[in-house]
Design an enzyme around this catalytic site. Structure first.
Site, mmCIF file in Angstrom:
data_model
loop_
_atom_site.group_PDB
_atom_site.id
_atom_site.type_symbol
_atom_site.label_atom_id
_atom_site.label_comp_id
_atom_site.label_asym_id
_atom_site.label_seq_id
_atom_site.Cartn_x
_atom_site.Cartn_y
_atom_site.Cartn_z
ATOM 1 N N LEU A 83 0.779 -1.130 -0.060
ATOM 2 C CA LEU A 83 0.077 -0.010 0.087
ATOM 3 C C LEU A 83 0.824 1.206 -0.040
ATOM 4 C CD1 LEU A 83 -2.796 -1.028 2.477
ATOM 5 C CD2 LEU A 83 -2.607 -1.519 0.080
ATOM 6 N N GLY A 140 1.204 -4.954 1.391
ATOM 7 C CA GLY A 140 0.248 -5.089 0.458
ATOM 8 C C GLY A 140 0.859 -6.099 -0.786
ATOM 9 N N ASN A 177 4.398 -7.389 6.740
ATOM 10 C CA ASN A 177 5.556 -6.834 7.751
ATOM 11 C C ASN A 177 4.844 -5.567 8.553
ATOM 12 O OD1 ASN A 177 5.155 -5.404 5.293
ATOM 13 N ND2 ASN A 177 7.380 -4.598 5.587
ATOM 14 N N GLU A 178 3.502 -5.479 8.525
ATOM 15 C CA GLU A 178 2.981 -4.211 9.134
ATOM 16 C C GLU A 178 3.416 -4.033 10.353
ATOM 17 O OE1 GLU A 178 1.547 -6.513 7.213
ATOM 18 O OE2 GLU A 178 0.207 -5.452 5.681
HETATM 19 C C1 LIG Z 1 -3.048 -0.920 7.922
HETATM 20 C C2 LIG Z 1 -2.598 -0.783 6.697
HETATM 21 C C3 LIG Z 1 -2.093 -2.106 6.056
HETATM 22 C C4 LIG Z 1 -0.967 -1.840 5.352
HETATM 23 C C5 LIG Z 1 -0.329 -2.557 4.339
HETATM 24 C C6 LIG Z 1 0.741 -2.076 3.660
HETATM 25 O O1 LIG Z 1 0.978 -2.443 2.405
HETATM 26 S S1 LIG Z 1 1.842 -0.774 4.328
HETATM 27 C C7 LIG Z 1 3.262 -0.776 3.262
HETATM 28 C C8 LIG Z 1 4.332 -1.333 3.684
HETATM 29 N N1 LIG Z 1 5.477 -1.434 2.780
HETATM 30 C C9 LIG Z 1 6.617 -1.633 3.101
HETATM 31 O O2 LIG Z 1 6.865 -1.590 4.251
HETATM 32 C C10 LIG Z 1 7.651 -1.533 1.814
HETATM 33 C C11 LIG Z 1 8.640 -0.464 2.212
HETATM 34 N N2 LIG Z 1 9.651 -0.272 1.080
HETATM 35 C C12 LIG Z 1 10.731 -0.928 1.083
HETATM 36 O O3 LIG Z 1 11.104 -1.621 1.809
HETATM 37 C C13 LIG Z 1 11.656 -0.837 -0.221
HETATM 38 O O4 LIG Z 1 11.369 0.539 -0.613
HETATM 39 C C14 LIG Z 1 11.596 -1.798 -1.216
HETATM 40 C C15 LIG Z 1 12.376 -2.943 -0.597
HETATM 41 C C16 LIG Z 1 10.138 -2.000 -1.578
HETATM 42 C C17 LIG Z 1 12.245 -1.064 -2.508
HETATM 43 O O5 LIG Z 1 13.649 -1.022 -1.822
HETATM 44 P P1 LIG Z 1 14.663 0.276 -2.993
HETATM 45 O O6 LIG Z 1 15.945 0.242 -2.363
HETATM 46 O O7 LIG Z 1 14.456 -0.455 -4.464
HETATM 47 O O8 LIG Z 1 13.601 1.412 -3.029
HETATM 48 P P2 LIG Z 1 13.516 2.764 -2.026
HETATM 49 O O9 LIG Z 1 13.501 2.129 -0.699
HETATM 50 O O10 LIG Z 1 14.764 3.616 -2.293
HETATM 51 O O11 LIG Z 1 12.393 3.423 -2.251
HETATM 52 C C18 LIG Z 1 12.117 4.174 -3.249
HETATM 53 C C19 LIG Z 1 11.092 5.401 -3.357
HETATM 54 O O12 LIG Z 1 9.841 4.744 -2.905
HETATM 55 C C20 LIG Z 1 9.309 5.030 -1.696
HETATM 56 N N3 LIG Z 1 8.610 4.003 -1.246
HETATM 57 C C21 LIG Z 1 8.922 2.723 -0.935
HETATM 58 N N4 LIG Z 1 7.739 1.975 -0.479
HETATM 59 C C22 LIG Z 1 6.887 2.803 -0.403
HETATM 60 C C23 LIG Z 1 5.580 2.405 -0.293
HETATM 61 N N5 LIG Z 1 5.053 1.460 0.173
HETATM 62 N N6 LIG Z 1 4.609 3.700 -0.435
HETATM 63 C C24 LIG Z 1 5.044 4.868 -0.657
HETATM 64 N N7 LIG Z 1 6.514 5.108 -1.026
HETATM 65 C C25 LIG Z 1 7.222 3.864 -1.000
HETATM 66 C C26 LIG Z 1 10.649 5.299 -1.065
HETATM 67 O O13 LIG Z 1 10.224 6.266 0.316
HETATM 68 C C27 LIG Z 1 11.497 6.195 -1.835
HETATM 69 O O14 LIG Z 1 10.780 7.494 -2.210
HETATM 70 P P3 LIG Z 1 11.756 8.855 -2.345
HETATM 71 O O15 LIG Z 1 12.859 8.548 -1.266
HETATM 72 O O16 LIG Z 1 12.401 8.206 -3.582
HETATM 73 O O17 LIG Z 1 10.787 9.726 -2.629
#
Ligand SMILES: CCC/C=C/C(=O)SCCNC(=O)CCNC(=O)[C@H](O)C(C)(C)COP(=O)([O-])OP(=O)([O-])OC[C@H]1O[C@@H](n2cnc3c(N)ncnc32)[C@H](O)[C@@H]1OP(=O)([O-])[O-]
Length: 286
Positions: free
Chosen positions: A92, A137, A161-162
């Protein structure tokens, strides 16, 4: 924008944009963030760079594309994958859940529910070709599929991983996890927010198969061929029998679930946690 209005707009646009056209001999239609190829087994590719986060627009386009495929009786199965190198989906979109107002959170959540219900209860065969990281998500999308093939690259992880973000996976994410990996594994993985390597994911049953990265698409296609050999009516009734109770559990309390999400995500403490997590992502980059 309300989902119905967005859908009308996109379906209308779809009659132009989404009209099947010959591109390099392949039949395909595309929205901005989702590309669908309908030549051979249909393939849906997420392309919302940089990380395929499920923004409101991306969710809406995904739902519309799925609806179009469901309405095409010649399409019996779809492979779900990503066009973003190394990322299946980052889940998400955190920016839809941070710093917005309650009406936005409610609208966003309604669309998350809508996509999940459609994917999880789809009559089509869904196979995911997980060609990159698949947290939260992203894992949810894969779990909706009937079969999951993951690329054997230890850099790619998958899981709900929420809890690591200071947020809580809703009961229907949990139900689907329990259905897939069993109560004990789900209980542990949800509390710890475990992101499994492909080998670990295979061991606990988050994915069904792990293959060398360059074979993930061909394997997904061969899995699809096997599933397509089963008569639709018996497979669909069986799928429905297995999944209906889980989907109904959300259907009967959709409004309450939206309200729960909205009040949870609006809390100062939760917004603070999301802020810290976003900062951590930024620092990791810098
Ligand atoms: C109750 C609700 C339930 C929730 C469910 C969910 O799914 S919660 C979601 C749980 N999801 C997670 O915990 C995943 C969190 N993300 C990660 O762990 C890593 O980004 C990756 C492993 C997916 C990719 O690694 P990588 O080294 O290739 O890439 P990078 O890390 O350098 O990111 C590049 C850019 O994308 C941005 N951005 C990233 N994710 C999101 C996002 N979800 N959204 C928006 N933006 C996001 C990041 O900030 C950066 O922005 P900037 O600085 O360029 O403006």
């Amino acid at each position: 924008m309300a989902l119905a209005a967005a859908r009308r707009l996109l379906l209308h646009a779809g009659s132009r944009l989404g009209r099947r056209e010959a591109v390099d001999g392949a039949r395909r239609f595309a929205n901005k963030r989702v590309l669908v190829e309908t030549e051979g087994p249909a393939v849906m590719k997420l392309r919302n760079p940089p990380v395929n986060s499920l923004s409101l627009e991306c969710l809406t386009e995904f739902t519309i594309s799925l609806e179009k495929l469901e309405n095409d009786k010649s399409i019996r199965g779809v492979i779900l994958t990503s066009e973003c190198p190394g990322i299946f989906s980052a889940g998400l979109d955190l920016l839809e859940m941070y710093g917005r107002n309650p009406a936005h959170y409610a609208e966003y959540w309604k669309n998350v529910q809508e996509l999940w219900l459609r994917l999880y209860t789809s009559n089509m065969i869904l196979v995911s070709a997980i060609n990159g990281a698949s947290p939260a998500g992203g894992c949810l999308l894969a779990l909706c599929c009937d079969y999951r093939v993951m690329a054997d690259n230890p850099k790619y992880t998958i899981g709900l991983n929420e809890s690591l973000l200071g947020i809580v996976a809703p009961f229907w994410f949990k139900d689907m996890y329990v259905n897939t990996i069993g109560h004990r594994e789900a209980e542990r993985a949800l509390q710890l927010g475990t992101l499994f390597s492909p080998a670990e994911a295979l061991k606990v049953g988050v994915v069904d198969e792990v293959v060398p990265e360059d074979q993930v698409h061909s394997k997904a296609r061969s899995v699809m061929t096997k599933w397509l050999a089963i008569p639709d009516h018996s497979r669909q009734l069986t799928k429905n029998m297995m999944r209906k109770a889980t989907a109904d559990n959300l259907i009967k309390q959709r409004e309450a679930d939206i309200q729960n999400f909205t009040s949870f995500i609006s809390k100062d403490s939760i917004q603070k946690s999301l802020h810290m997590y976003l900062e951590k992502l930024k620092q990791k980059k810098g």
